[in-house]
Every structure is written in C-alpha cells, then in structure tokens.
Design a protein around this motif. Structure first.
Motif, PDB file in Angstrom:
ATOM      1  N   TYR A 158      15.874 -30.616 -21.960  1.00 45.13           N
ATOM      2  CA  TYR A 158      15.638 -29.187 -21.803  1.00 45.13           C
ATOM      3  C   TYR A 158      14.144 -28.987 -21.595  1.00 45.13           C
ATOM      4  N   VAL A 159      13.809 -28.430 -20.455  1.00 42.74           N
ATOM      5  CA  VAL A 159      12.419 -28.259 -20.069  1.00 42.74           C
ATOM      6  C   VAL A 159      12.014 -26.829 -20.368  1.00 42.74           C
ATOM      7  N   LEU A 160      10.863 -26.683 -21.014  1.00 43.33           N
ATOM      8  CA  LEU A 160      10.330 -25.368 -21.350  1.00 43.33           C
ATOM      9  C   LEU A 160       9.248 -25.034 -20.333  1.00 43.33           C
ATOM     10  N   PHE A 161       9.439 -23.908 -19.644  1.00 44.67           N
ATOM     11  CA  PHE A 161       8.471 -23.439 -18.656  1.00 44.67           C
ATOM     12  C   PHE A 161       7.773 -22.212 -19.214  1.00 44.67           C
ATOM     13  N   HIS A 162       6.473 -22.081 -18.928  1.00 41.73           N
ATOM     14  CA  HIS A 162       5.691 -20.911 -19.307  1.00 41.73           C
ATOM     15  C   HIS A 162       5.097 -20.343 -18.023  1.00 41.73           C
ATOM     16  N   HIS A 163       5.553 -19.144 -17.637  1.00 41.75           N
ATOM     17  CA  HIS A 163       5.177 -18.509 -16.371  1.00 41.75           C
ATOM     18  C   HIS A 163       5.418 -19.456 -15.197  1.00 41.75           C
ATOM     19  N   GLY A 164       6.526 -20.148 -15.213  1.00 37.04           N
ATOM     20  CA  GLY A 164       6.921 -21.012 -14.110  1.00 37.04           C
ATOM     21  C   GLY A 164       6.275 -22.379 -14.111  1.00 37.04           C
ATOM     22  N   LEU A 218       5.443 -26.081 -16.057  1.00 42.74           N
ATOM     23  CA  LEU A 218       6.006 -26.969 -17.077  1.00 42.74           C
ATOM     24  C   LEU A 218       5.123 -26.924 -18.326  1.00 42.74           C
ATOM     25  N   HIS A 219       5.771 -26.640 -19.463  1.00 46.26           N
ATOM     26  CA  HIS A 219       5.045 -26.604 -20.726  1.00 46.26           C
ATOM     27  C   HIS A 219       5.364 -27.834 -21.564  1.00 46.26           C
ATOM     28  N   SER A 220       6.678 -28.152 -21.760  1.00 50.50           N
ATOM     29  CA  SER A 220       7.073 -29.315 -22.554  1.00 50.50           C
ATOM     30  C   SER A 220       8.533 -29.648 -22.286  1.00 50.50           C
ATOM     31  N   VAL A 221       8.937 -30.861 -22.722  1.00 50.91           N
ATOM     32  CA  VAL A 221      10.306 -31.348 -22.549  1.00 50.91           C
ATOM     33  C   VAL A 221      10.870 -31.605 -23.938  1.00 50.91           C
ATOM     34  N   HIS A 222      12.168 -31.206 -24.164  1.00 53.55           N
ATOM     35  CA  HIS A 222      12.775 -31.298 -25.497  1.00 53.55           C
ATOM     36  C   HIS A 222      14.191 -31.848 -25.404  1.00 53.55           C
ATOM     37  N   PRO A 223      14.679 -32.461 -26.483  1.00 53.29           N
ATOM     38  CA  PRO A 223      16.032 -33.018 -26.459  1.00 53.29           C
ATOM     39  C   PRO A 223      17.124 -31.964 -26.599  1.00 53.29           C
ATOM     40  N   THR A 224      16.811 -30.793 -27.204  1.00 50.33           N
ATOM     41  CA  THR A 224      17.812 -29.744 -27.397  1.00 50.33           C
ATOM     42  C   THR A 224      17.230 -28.391 -27.012  1.00 50.33           C
ATOM     43  N   VAL A 225      18.118 -27.449 -26.773  1.00 55.45           N
ATOM     44  CA  VAL A 225      17.693 -26.080 -26.470  1.00 55.45           C
ATOM     45  C   VAL A 225      16.944 -25.507 -27.666  1.00 55.45           C
ATOM     46  N   GLU A 226      17.477 -25.777 -28.866  1.00 50.57           N
ATOM     47  CA  GLU A 226      16.858 -25.249 -30.078  1.00 50.57           C
ATOM     48  C   GLU A 226      15.423 -25.740 -30.233  1.00 50.57           C
ATOM     49  N   ALA A 227      15.207 -27.033 -29.937  1.00 47.52           N
ATOM     50  CA  ALA A 227      13.859 -27.593 -30.047  1.00 47.52           C
ATOM     51  C   ALA A 227      12.920 -26.920 -29.048  1.00 47.52           C
ATOM     52  N   ALA A 228      13.409 -26.633 -27.835  1.00 43.39           N
ATOM     53  CA  ALA A 228      12.585 -25.961 -26.823  1.00 43.39           C
ATOM     54  C   ALA A 228      12.254 -24.540 -27.265  1.00 43.39           C
ATOM     55  N   GLU A 229      13.242 -23.834 -27.819  1.00 45.99           N
ATOM     56  CA  GLU A 229      13.009 -22.466 -28.274  1.00 45.99           C
ATOM     57  C   GLU A 229      12.024 -22.441 -29.443  1.00 45.99           C
ATOM     58  N   ILE A 230      12.137 -23.394 -30.352  1.00 47.95           N
ATOM     59  CA  ILE A 230      11.208 -23.455 -31.487  1.00 47.95           C
ATOM     60  C   ILE A 230       9.789 -23.699 -30.984  1.00 47.95           C
ATOM     61  N   ALA A 231       9.644 -24.575 -29.981  1.00 48.04           N
ATOM     62  CA  ALA A 231       8.319 -24.840 -29.419  1.00 48.04           C
ATOM     63  C   ALA A 231       7.748 -23.581 -28.778  1.00 48.04           C
ATOM     64  N   ALA A 232       8.576 -22.835 -28.067  1.00 48.94           N
ATOM     65  CA  ALA A 232       8.103 -21.602 -27.431  1.00 48.94           C
ATOM     66  C   ALA A 232       7.717 -20.575 -28.485  1.00 48.94           C
ATOM     67  N   GLU A 233       8.524 -20.461 -29.543  1.00 42.25           N
ATOM     68  CA  GLU A 233       8.225 -19.509 -30.604  1.00 42.25           C
ATOM     69  C   GLU A 233       6.931 -19.875 -31.316  1.00 42.25           C
ATOM     70  N   SER A 234       6.653 -21.177 -31.452  1.00 45.54           N
ATOM     71  CA  SER A 234       5.408 -21.573 -32.097  1.00 45.54           C
ATOM     72  C   SER A 234       4.194 -21.236 -31.222  1.00 45.54           C
ATOM     73  N   GLU A 235       4.424 -21.049 -29.922  1.00 50.51           N
ATOM     74  CA  GLU A 235       3.343 -20.654 -29.002  1.00 50.51           C
ATOM     75  C   GLU A 235       3.240 -19.139 -28.852  1.00 50.51           C
TER      76      GLU A 235
END
Length: 169
Positions: free
Chosen positions: A108-114, A116-133
C-alpha cells in the motif's frame, strides 16, 4: 691446723664425689636434651604458625573466589534466561514474518499531493503514517481498482494498493 681424715671417710668422699659428678653429667646431658627438644619444639611451633597463616590466607582467597564465582554464575544464569527469551522472541518474529511474506501479494503506497511518500504492508499502517504527518483521522476513502483517480492536486493524502512480487514474462 692439720686435719686428719680417715681412709674410709676419704674413700667415701671420693666415691660420693664421683657419684655427684656422674649425676651432674647426667643432669647436664638431660639439660642439653631438653634444650634440643625445646629448640625443635620452637621450630615446629614457628613452622605451624607460618602454615596456619598460609592456610588462613588461602581460605580468604578461596572465600573471595567463591563469592566472585557465585556472582558470575548468577550473571550467567540471568544471561542464559535472556538468551532463551531472545531466541523465543526471534522464533516468534520469524514465524510471523514467514506467514506475512507468504501472504503479501500487494503493498500500500501512501501519496502526499500525488507524490510518493512511503510504502506500507497494510492499509492501516499507511493511514497511521499519514495521520502521524498531520492527516485527519477520518474521511479516508478507498480507491477501487480500475476506477478513475481524482487528480493528485485535489487529494492531500491517498493510499493506493499496488501489486507486489509479480514478474513479467
């Protein structure tokens, strides 16, 4: 004045003198024997005292060594327990990793304004990373595969699944 001594008395005195001289020699001999025994006893007592001191010093060293070894034994026992716990934790992590790696077919790839921000093994991990930002904790929408994506500039944070481990022929 001249004293007259009888022969018998003179013989008695001479024999008495001889006996007394023999007794004196015997007493001197016994005295020398006692002095020799005293010297031997003194030497033995000095050696025994030195041996006692050596044994006391050896006992002190042995007691200190025993205390040090007991401390080392306790440390080794504690280390052994930690090593056992570490091995168990490593086995658990290895099992978990093997299970996850056998199931991982996507990331699951996390994008910030289109971008690439980070890559995660689960959706939850990606959402937690975004919330921490600083991303909001609610309002996440799921992108359906094959559907049209809104433009990157319109979406601040986006999680997008991508296939993982596929090979091309």
């Amino acid at each position: 004045m001249i004293t007259l001594i009888r022969t018998r008395t003179l013989d008695d005195l001479r024999s008495d003198l001889t006996n007394r001289e023999a007794d004196a020699r015997a007493a001197r001999s016994k005295g020398e024997q006692h002095e020799l025994e005293r010297d031997l006893a003194t030497t033995a007592a000095n050696r025994a005292g030195a041996t006692v001191e050596e044994l006391r010093a050896a006992l002190t060293r042995a007691t200190q060594d025993a205390a040090r070894l007991e401390g080392e034994l306790e440390a080794l026992r504690a280390q052994s327990l930690l090593d056992t716990e570490d091995r168990q934790a490593l086995r658990t992590l290895l099992r978990t990793t093997r299970k996850q790696s056998s199931r991982a077919d996507r990331v699951y790839v996390l994008f910030h304004h289109g971008r690439l921000h980070s890559v995660h093994p689960t959706v939850e991990a990606a959402e937690i990373a975004a919330e921490s930002e600083g991303a909001p904790r609610s309002g996440w929408t799921t992108h359906t595969p094959g559907g049209a994506l809104p433009p990157a500039c319109e979406v601040t944070w986006r999680v997008q699944p991508l296939p993982f481990g596929t090979t091309t022929p």
